[in-house]
Design a protein around this motif. Structure first.
Motif, short mmCIF file in Angstrom:
data_model
loop_
_atom_site.label_atom_id
_atom_site.label_comp_id
_atom_site.label_asym_id
_atom_site.label_seq_id
_atom_site.Cartn_x
_atom_site.Cartn_y
_atom_site.Cartn_z
N THR A 57 -2.52 3.78 -3.68
CA THR A 57 -2.40 2.70 -4.65
C THR A 57 -1.96 1.43 -3.94
O THR A 57 -1.07 1.45 -3.09
CB THR A 57 -1.36 3.06 -5.74
N PHE A 58 -2.58 0.31 -4.31
CA PHE A 58 -2.19 -0.99 -3.75
C PHE A 58 -1.54 -1.78 -4.87
O PHE A 58 -2.19 -2.21 -5.82
CB PHE A 58 -3.41 -1.73 -3.19
N LEU A 59 -0.22 -1.96 -4.78
CA LEU A 59 0.55 -2.71 -5.76
C LEU A 59 0.58 -4.17 -5.33
O LEU A 59 1.04 -4.48 -4.22
CB LEU A 59 1.97 -2.15 -5.84
N ASP A 101 0.06 7.08 -1.61
CA ASP A 101 -0.98 7.77 -2.39
C ASP A 101 -2.29 6.97 -2.46
O ASP A 101 -3.25 7.40 -3.09
CB ASP A 101 -0.49 8.12 -3.80
N ALA A 144 5.31 2.41 -9.98
CA ALA A 144 4.01 2.64 -9.34
C ALA A 144 4.05 3.71 -8.27
O ALA A 144 3.11 4.48 -8.11
CB ALA A 144 3.50 1.33 -8.72
N ALA A 145 5.16 3.80 -7.54
CA ALA A 145 5.24 4.71 -6.39
C ALA A 145 5.93 6.03 -6.69
O ALA A 145 5.78 6.97 -5.93
CB ALA A 145 5.98 4.02 -5.24
N LEU A 168 0.86 -1.18 0.00
CA LEU A 168 0.00 0.00 0.00
C LEU A 168 0.90 1.22 0.00
O LEU A 168 1.60 1.51 0.96
CB LEU A 168 -0.92 0.00 1.22
N GLU A 223 -10.01 -3.30 -5.42
CA GLU A 223 -9.53 -3.60 -6.76
C GLU A 223 -9.40 -2.34 -7.61
O GLU A 223 -8.49 -2.22 -8.42
CB GLU A 223 -10.45 -4.61 -7.45
N SER A 224 -10.27 -1.37 -7.39
CA SER A 224 -10.21 -0.14 -8.20
C SER A 224 -8.98 0.70 -7.88
O SER A 224 -8.57 1.53 -8.69
CB SER A 224 -11.48 0.69 -8.01
N ASP A 225 -8.36 0.49 -6.72
CA ASP A 225 -7.14 1.22 -6.34
C ASP A 225 -5.89 0.37 -6.52
O ASP A 225 -4.80 0.78 -6.11
CB ASP A 225 -7.23 1.67 -4.88
N ALA A 226 -6.05 -0.82 -7.09
CA ALA A 226 -4.93 -1.75 -7.20
C ALA A 226 -4.26 -1.69 -8.57
O ALA A 226 -4.91 -1.42 -9.59
CB ALA A 226 -5.40 -3.17 -6.92
N VAL A 227 -2.96 -1.93 -8.55
CA VAL A 227 -2.17 -2.12 -9.76
C VAL A 227 -1.68 -3.56 -9.70
O VAL A 227 -0.98 -3.95 -8.75
CB VAL A 227 -0.97 -1.15 -9.82
#
Length: 140
Positions: free
Chosen positions: A98-100, A96, A131-132, A93, A114-118
């Motif tokens: 985003t959950f990678l 920002d 990603a970060a 996490l 899932e909508s915040d995941a890469v």
């Protein structure tokens, strides 16, 4: 301002307890204060071979848990953090929001995450930086 992130593994929509055997296997060799280590510790101060450091806290109990990584410095300590995430099968996490995470975690995420995941096949340092970032300089 410091940079903090968290590692989580989900199982059937719930956070899963980190495997402490894996945590110790990855972090014990880079313990910055081995003389203070005690059986059952959930707090680690790690130092990579290049001298970069981070504080790592395992939290949880009863309803799952996670790992907090606080003030990681630029350097090889990031390789240790990425190795920990990969070996635990955990996602990262990013501050920002985003959950990678690896693609194989997709079906286990809580509703709405899932909508915040890469999703990636594997978490590597390069994938994490994409990603970060952007960072002012490479992490290593």
């Amino acid at each position: 301002m410091s940079y903090n992130l968290s590692l989580y593994r989900f199982l059937d929509g719930e956070p899963a307890e980190p495997d402490m055997d894996v945590v110790r296997a990855v972090l014990s060799p880079c313990d910055a204060a081995p003389e203070k280590a005690a059986e059952g510790d959930t707090e680690f101060w790690i130092r990579a071979a290049d001298g970069s450091e981070a504080e790592v806290f395992v939290f949880g109990g009863g309803f799952g848990g996670g790992i907090s990584v606080e003030r990681p410095q630029t350097g090889d300590v990031w390789k240790i953090i990425i190795e920990l995430a990969e070996r635990l099968g955990a996602g990262i996490l990013i501050p920002d929001g985003t959950f990678l995470c690896r693609e194989d975690m997709r079906g286990h995420l809580p509703e709405g995450l899932e909508s915040d995941a890469v999703f990636v096949p594997e978490i590597t340092l390069e994938v994490f930086e994409r990603a970060a970032g952007p960072f002012s300089h490479p992490l290593t």
